[in-house]
Design a protein around this motif. Structure first.
Motif, PDB file in Angstrom:
ATOM      1  N   LYS A 126       6.445  14.868 -10.916  1.00 37.24           N
ATOM      2  CA  LYS A 126       7.780  14.010 -10.546  1.00 37.24           C
ATOM      3  C   LYS A 126       7.321  13.842  -8.302  1.00 37.24           C
ATOM      4  CE  LYS A 126      12.241  13.141  -8.387  1.00 37.24           C
ATOM      5  NZ  LYS A 126      13.427  13.437  -8.372  1.00 37.24           N
ATOM      6  N   ILE A 127       6.469  12.651  -8.458  1.00 36.73           N
ATOM      7  CA  ILE A 127       6.103  12.400  -7.255  1.00 36.73           C
ATOM      8  C   ILE A 127       7.268  11.143  -5.860  1.00 36.73           C
ATOM      9  CG2 ILE A 127       4.652  10.651  -5.829  1.00 36.73           C
ATOM     10  CD1 ILE A 127       3.195  10.840  -9.027  1.00 36.73           C
ATOM     11  N   GLU A 128       7.812  11.918  -5.497  1.00 34.11           N
ATOM     12  CA  GLU A 128       8.642  11.141  -4.641  1.00 34.11           C
ATOM     13  C   GLU A 128       8.388  10.265  -3.026  1.00 34.11           C
ATOM     14  OE1 GLU A 128      12.596  13.889  -3.351  1.00 34.11           O
ATOM     15  OE2 GLU A 128      13.042  13.559  -5.568  1.00 34.11           O
ATOM     16  N   ALA A 129       8.400   9.373  -3.071  1.00 31.37           N
ATOM     17  CA  ALA A 129       7.533   9.126  -1.695  1.00 31.37           C
ATOM     18  C   ALA A 129       8.539   8.077  -0.455  1.00 31.37           C
ATOM     19  CB  ALA A 129       6.455   7.818  -1.806  1.00 31.37           C
ATOM     20  N   ILE A 130       8.894   8.638   0.864  1.00 37.68           N
ATOM     21  CA  ILE A 130       9.879   7.916   1.590  1.00 37.68           C
ATOM     22  C   ILE A 130       9.212   6.893   2.959  1.00 37.68           C
ATOM     23  CG2 ILE A 130      11.730   8.675   3.119  1.00 37.68           C
ATOM     24  CD1 ILE A 130      12.173  10.803   1.958  1.00 37.68           C
ATOM     25  N   ILE A 131       9.408   5.888   2.745  1.00 39.47           N
ATOM     26  CA  ILE A 131       8.299   4.515   2.833  1.00 39.47           C
ATOM     27  C   ILE A 131       9.697   4.186   3.814  1.00 39.47           C
ATOM     28  CG2 ILE A 131       6.448   5.263   0.996  1.00 39.47           C
ATOM     29  CD1 ILE A 131       7.755   2.132  -0.031  1.00 39.47           C
ATOM     30  N   ARG A 132       7.677   2.917   4.119  1.00 39.53           N
ATOM     31  CA  ARG A 132       9.075   2.048   5.470  1.00 39.53           C
ATOM     32  C   ARG A 132       9.224   1.178   4.175  1.00 39.53           C
ATOM     33  NH1 ARG A 132       7.545   2.216  10.600  1.00 39.53           N
ATOM     34  NH2 ARG A 132       5.917   3.312  10.772  1.00 39.53           N
ATOM     35  N   THR A 133      10.483   0.827   4.361  1.00 39.18           N
ATOM     36  CA  THR A 133      10.327  -0.538   3.183  1.00 39.18           C
ATOM     37  C   THR A 133      10.024  -1.484   2.865  1.00 39.18           C
ATOM     38  OG1 THR A 133      13.163  -0.083   3.779  1.00 39.18           O
ATOM     39  CG2 THR A 133      13.279  -1.940   2.916  1.00 39.18           C
ATOM     40  N   SER A 134       9.685  -2.481   4.105  1.00 38.40           N
ATOM     41  CA  SER A 134       8.624  -3.675   4.276  1.00 38.40           C
ATOM     42  C   SER A 134       7.445  -2.930   3.392  1.00 38.40           C
ATOM     43  CB  SER A 134       8.035  -3.535   5.677  1.00 38.40           C
ATOM     44  OG  SER A 134       7.053  -2.830   6.593  1.00 38.40           O
ATOM     45  N   ARG A 135       6.922  -1.551   3.318  1.00 45.46           N
ATOM     46  CA  ARG A 135       5.820  -1.858   2.419  1.00 45.46           C
ATOM     47  C   ARG A 135       5.697  -1.613   1.305  1.00 45.46           C
ATOM     48  NH1 ARG A 135       1.586  -3.017   5.217  1.00 45.46           N
ATOM     49  NH2 ARG A 135       0.222  -2.408   3.772  1.00 45.46           N
ATOM     50  N   PHE A 136       6.928  -1.809   0.952  1.00 48.53           N
ATOM     51  CA  PHE A 136       7.716  -2.095  -1.007  1.00 48.53           C
ATOM     52  C   PHE A 136       6.892  -2.656  -1.624  1.00 48.53           C
ATOM     53  CE2 PHE A 136      10.297  -2.608  -4.287  1.00 48.53           C
ATOM     54  CZ  PHE A 136       9.700  -1.152  -4.931  1.00 48.53           C
ATOM     55  N   ASP A 137       6.779  -3.441  -1.466  1.00 52.57           N
ATOM     56  CA  ASP A 137       6.403  -4.529  -2.746  1.00 52.57           C
ATOM     57  C   ASP A 137       4.779  -4.018  -3.271  1.00 52.57           C
ATOM     58  OD1 ASP A 137       8.426  -5.608  -3.038  1.00 52.57           O
ATOM     59  OD2 ASP A 137       8.305  -7.030  -1.449  1.00 52.57           O
ATOM     60  N   GLN A 138       4.002  -4.056  -1.469  1.00 52.42           N
ATOM     61  CA  GLN A 138       2.461  -3.740  -2.458  1.00 52.42           C
ATOM     62  C   GLN A 138       2.288  -2.297  -2.878  1.00 52.42           C
ATOM     63  OE1 GLN A 138       3.987  -4.616   1.292  1.00 52.42           O
ATOM     64  NE2 GLN A 138       2.594  -5.597   2.315  1.00 52.42           N
ATOM     65  N   ILE A 139       3.167  -1.216  -2.144  1.00 51.27           N
ATOM     66  CA  ILE A 139       2.884   0.111  -3.134  1.00 51.27           C
ATOM     67  C   ILE A 139       3.388  -0.397  -4.641  1.00 51.27           C
ATOM     68  CG2 ILE A 139       4.520   2.243  -3.659  1.00 51.27           C
ATOM     69  CD1 ILE A 139       4.184   2.322  -0.743  1.00 51.27           C
ATOM     70  N   HIS A 140       4.232  -1.311  -5.128  1.00 48.42           N
ATOM     71  CA  HIS A 140       5.119  -1.280  -6.298  1.00 48.42           C
ATOM     72  C   HIS A 140       3.626  -2.216  -6.885  1.00 48.42           C
ATOM     73  CE1 HIS A 140       7.409  -3.927  -9.347  1.00 48.42           C
ATOM     74  NE2 HIS A 140       7.065  -3.106  -9.834  1.00 48.42           N
ATOM     75  N   THR A 141       3.223  -2.590  -6.667  1.00 50.85           N
ATOM     76  CA  THR A 141       2.531  -4.105  -6.967  1.00 50.85           C
ATOM     77  C   THR A 141       0.982  -2.795  -7.391  1.00 50.85           C
ATOM     78  OG1 THR A 141       2.653  -5.302  -6.141  1.00 50.85           O
ATOM     79  CG2 THR A 141       0.101  -5.636  -6.667  1.00 50.85           C
TER      80      THR A 141
END
Length: 112
Positions: free
Chosen positions: A3-18
């Motif tokens: 299980k990978i949990e990451a707390i990220i900047r909301t503005s970077r979510f789309d790039q990470i999801h892609t």
């Protein structure tokens, strides 16, 4: 499985999801969270009165995946989530003992 949990900047979510979707990650969970760390909240205005919020909004991503995808997923998060500024986030990795799909009782990696 991990299980990978990451707390990220909301503005970077789309790039990470892609990026993780391109790896073949079939399922992830994300939600808005608030926290505090080395970065301090920016001064904001509420009804004309300046105030400093105690917490900073972030997005938390949870991904359960097979061992082979752990490093590529982490690399996606590190590459796409990095701005080089304080507050880019954290990644945590945990062992997953088992998984079950409720619909048809699949277990283990088949449940993912």
């Amino acid at each position: 499985m991990k299980k990978i949990e990451a707390i990220i900047r909301t503005s970077r979510f789309d790039q990470i999801h892609t990026c993780v979707a391109a790896l073949g990650v079939k399922f992830l969970t994300f939600y808005e969270v608030k926290g505090m760390g080395l970065e301090h909240a920016r001064l904001e205005m509420y009804r004309g009165v300046p105030y400093e919020p105690a917490y900073i909004p972030r997005t938390k991503i949870e991904i359960v995946t097979v061992e082979e995808l752990v490093e590529p997923v982490i690399n996606c998060i590190l590459t796409e989530g990095k701005t080089g500024q304080v507050g880019d986030g954290k990644i945590f990795v945990y062992d997953v003992l088992d998984a079950y799909r409720i619909r048809n009782s699949d277990t283990g990696e088949q449940a993912l």
